[in-house]
Design a protein around this motif. Structure first.
Motif, PDB file in Angstrom:
ATOM      1  N   TYR A 128      -0.722  -6.033  -7.867  1.00  0.00           N
ATOM      2  CA  TYR A 128      -0.730  -4.622  -8.290  1.00  0.00           C
ATOM      3  C   TYR A 128      -0.698  -4.504  -9.809  1.00  0.00           C
ATOM      4  O   TYR A 128       0.370  -4.693 -10.391  1.00  0.00           O
ATOM      5  CB  TYR A 128       0.490  -3.894  -7.711  1.00  0.00           C
ATOM      6  CG  TYR A 128       0.621  -3.963  -6.215  1.00  0.00           C
ATOM      7  CD1 TYR A 128       0.160  -2.930  -5.416  1.00  0.00           C
ATOM      8  CD2 TYR A 128       1.211  -5.051  -5.602  1.00  0.00           C
ATOM      9  CE1 TYR A 128       0.299  -2.979  -4.035  1.00  0.00           C
ATOM     10  CE2 TYR A 128       1.344  -5.118  -4.223  1.00  0.00           C
ATOM     11  CZ  TYR A 128       0.892  -4.079  -3.448  1.00  0.00           C
ATOM     12  OH  TYR A 128       1.030  -4.138  -2.085  1.00  0.00           O
ATOM     13  N   HIS A 136      -6.140  -2.607  -3.946  1.00  0.00           N
ATOM     14  CA  HIS A 136      -5.114  -2.524  -4.986  1.00  0.00           C
ATOM     15  C   HIS A 136      -5.701  -2.674  -6.388  1.00  0.00           C
ATOM     16  O   HIS A 136      -4.966  -2.899  -7.345  1.00  0.00           O
ATOM     17  CB  HIS A 136      -4.051  -3.603  -4.766  1.00  0.00           C
ATOM     18  CG  HIS A 136      -3.310  -3.452  -3.479  1.00  0.00           C
ATOM     19  ND1 HIS A 136      -2.821  -4.524  -2.764  1.00  0.00           N
ATOM     20  CD2 HIS A 136      -2.986  -2.341  -2.761  1.00  0.00           C
ATOM     21  CE1 HIS A 136      -2.226  -4.094  -1.665  1.00  0.00           C
ATOM     22  NE2 HIS A 136      -2.317  -2.770  -1.645  1.00  0.00           N
ATOM     23  N   HIS A 139      -3.757   3.368  -2.675  1.00  0.00           N
ATOM     24  CA  HIS A 139      -2.547   4.023  -3.172  1.00  0.00           C
ATOM     25  C   HIS A 139      -2.905   5.203  -4.080  1.00  0.00           C
ATOM     26  O   HIS A 139      -3.868   5.146  -4.853  1.00  0.00           O
ATOM     27  CB  HIS A 139      -1.712   3.031  -3.979  1.00  0.00           C
ATOM     28  CG  HIS A 139      -0.895   2.098  -3.127  1.00  0.00           C
ATOM     29  ND1 HIS A 139       0.421   2.326  -2.820  1.00  0.00           N
ATOM     30  CD2 HIS A 139      -1.222   0.938  -2.514  1.00  0.00           C
ATOM     31  CE1 HIS A 139       0.876   1.348  -2.061  1.00  0.00           C
ATOM     32  NE2 HIS A 139      -0.101   0.486  -1.857  1.00  0.00           N
ATOM     33  N   ASP A 181       4.943   1.401  -8.029  1.00  0.00           N
ATOM     34  CA  ASP A 181       3.547   1.479  -7.580  1.00  0.00           C
ATOM     35  C   ASP A 181       2.701   2.540  -8.284  1.00  0.00           C
ATOM     36  O   ASP A 181       1.483   2.591  -8.079  1.00  0.00           O
ATOM     37  CB  ASP A 181       3.503   1.744  -6.067  1.00  0.00           C
ATOM     38  CG  ASP A 181       4.067   0.590  -5.259  1.00  0.00           C
ATOM     39  OD1 ASP A 181       4.135  -0.532  -5.796  1.00  0.00           O
ATOM     40  OD2 ASP A 181       4.453   0.820  -4.098  1.00  0.00           O
ATOM     41  N   SER A 217      -1.861   3.110  -8.933  1.00  0.00           N
ATOM     42  CA  SER A 217      -2.323   4.115  -7.972  1.00  0.00           C
ATOM     43  C   SER A 217      -3.322   5.071  -8.617  1.00  0.00           C
ATOM     44  O   SER A 217      -3.381   5.203  -9.837  1.00  0.00           O
ATOM     45  CB  SER A 217      -1.129   4.919  -7.435  1.00  0.00           C
ATOM     46  OG  SER A 217      -0.180   4.088  -6.808  1.00  0.00           O
TER      47      SER A 217
END
Length: 358
Positions: free
Chosen positions: A224, A252, A273, A284, A288
């Motif tokens: 990520y 991701h 995301h 996160d 995103s």
């Protein structure tokens, strides 16, 4: 013959050229997945998914930062984007992680903190009553509610609330959890980040042995954000060939174009995301999409699906009209008398195409 499709996308001041090369996988470009899409009928909200379109999951995850109000705002943005479903994550921190377990490096980098996973996750929990409220809210908004069950208790709680279960990459080797989900006869979406083929085979076999053959496998790289050189989209095709199941992609990467490419290559389910604001605190948010980007992703995927079409080679309605003008017919090159024998030097082929074909 191989054909190439080039996508050019301006990204951060530069040009990112994404090239797809198709050879023997050409037949996979048509998005069908009829058997898979039948499971995604949200009866509670009276919303049905078009089986000819990729099922797009807007992954809210823990980007609500432990706030039910923020979670509802994420639902609102998922609805505006046109996504097929919005997904959260259900867990009790104490049941998910042991004490004094360090955060992952990406979590430390994205949060700017160094604390235990338990301390971090406690701030990202929602109570069961919150998920019940979210399910009701999603039904009102006519979008499918999903949530990843990270523990056995979460499986029991979520089972009556959902029409499909999403299995996190971290649970590919958690056979007891997979068997519990499979026995519910609920369709399963299996993410495969961090997994090799042997582990994926064991997971799929365990699910099937428990009596559930309705499985969708998502290719995924657990990082990520995921750098482009780690994406390996062709692995999705390998999974399709190896298992003969519907496949998709849990994305991701930064931006939207890897997801768009995945659909071109045959992804029937997408997961991405999203957040209300990338600058919010939490592990996160930075990896995103923001709401405008999520809407762009959904729209671009739908455009690509229009471009891919049905795969049946036949003229369109507009082509049939144009053919009357663009095609040609046999016409007389000069006056021909009644009863005169017609020879080729008396004829010529001209537009329009509403006469005798040459």
């Amino acid at each position: 013959k191989q054909s190439k499709i080039n996508f050019r996308h301006k990204q951060r001041g530069g040009i990112l050229m994404l090239v797809l090369v198709f050879g023997s996988v050409a037949s996979m470009m048509i998005i069908s997945g009829v058997a898979s899409y039948a499971i995604f009928e949200n009866k509670a909200s009276n919303r049905k998914h078009n089986r000819d379109l990729a099922f797009q999951i807007a992954e809210a995850g823990v980007n609500h930062n432990g706030s039910l109000a923020m979670a509802k705002k994420l639902v609102d943005e998922a609805v505006k984007s046109g996504a097929s479903a919005v997904k959260f994550q259900t867990f009790k921190s104490e049941d998910l992680v042991s004490q004094n377990v360090d955060m992952a490096k990406y979590q430390q980098k994205n949060t700017g903190k160094r604390e235990s996973q338990l301390a971090m996750l406690k701030k990202l929990e929602l109570a069961n009553k919150d998920f019940t409220a979210l399910k009701k809210y999603c039904d009102q908004k006519k979008i499918m509610f999903l949530s990843t069950a990270h523990t056995q208790d979460a499986v029991h709680f979520l089972n009556p609330l959902m029409s499909a279960f999403k299995i996190a990459s971290g649970d590919v080797t958690n056979i007891p959890l997979l068997e519990m989900m499979a026995k519910n006869k609920t369709p399963l979406i299996l993410s495969t980040g961090m997994a090799n083929m042997k582990e994926i085979k064991e997971a799929v076999n365990a699910i099937k042995k428990a009596g559930n053959k309705n499985i969708i496998i998502l290719h995924c790289t657990t990082n990520y954000p995921c750098p482009l050189e780690e994406v390996n989209l062709r692995a999705m095709l390998t999974l399709k060939k190896e298992f003969g199941l519907s496949v998709g992609y849990s994305d991701h990467t930064e931006g939207i174009w890897v997801s768009v490419m995945a659909v071109v290559m045959g992804a029937q389910v997408l997961e991405k995301h999203f957040t209300l604001d990338k600058n919010l605190p939490g592990p996160d948010h930075k990896a995103s999409l923001e709401p405008k980007e999520l809407k762009e992703l959904v729209d671009k995927v739908r455009e690509v699906e229009k471009i891919l079409g049905s795969g049946i080679k036949k003229p369109t309605a507009n082509e049939n009209k144009i053919a009357l003008v663009a095609r040609k017919s046999i016409v007389a090159k000069k006056d021909i008398l009644a009863g005169q024998k017609i020879t080729t030097n008396m004829l010529i082929v001209k537009r329009p195409g509403n006469g005798i074909e040459p």
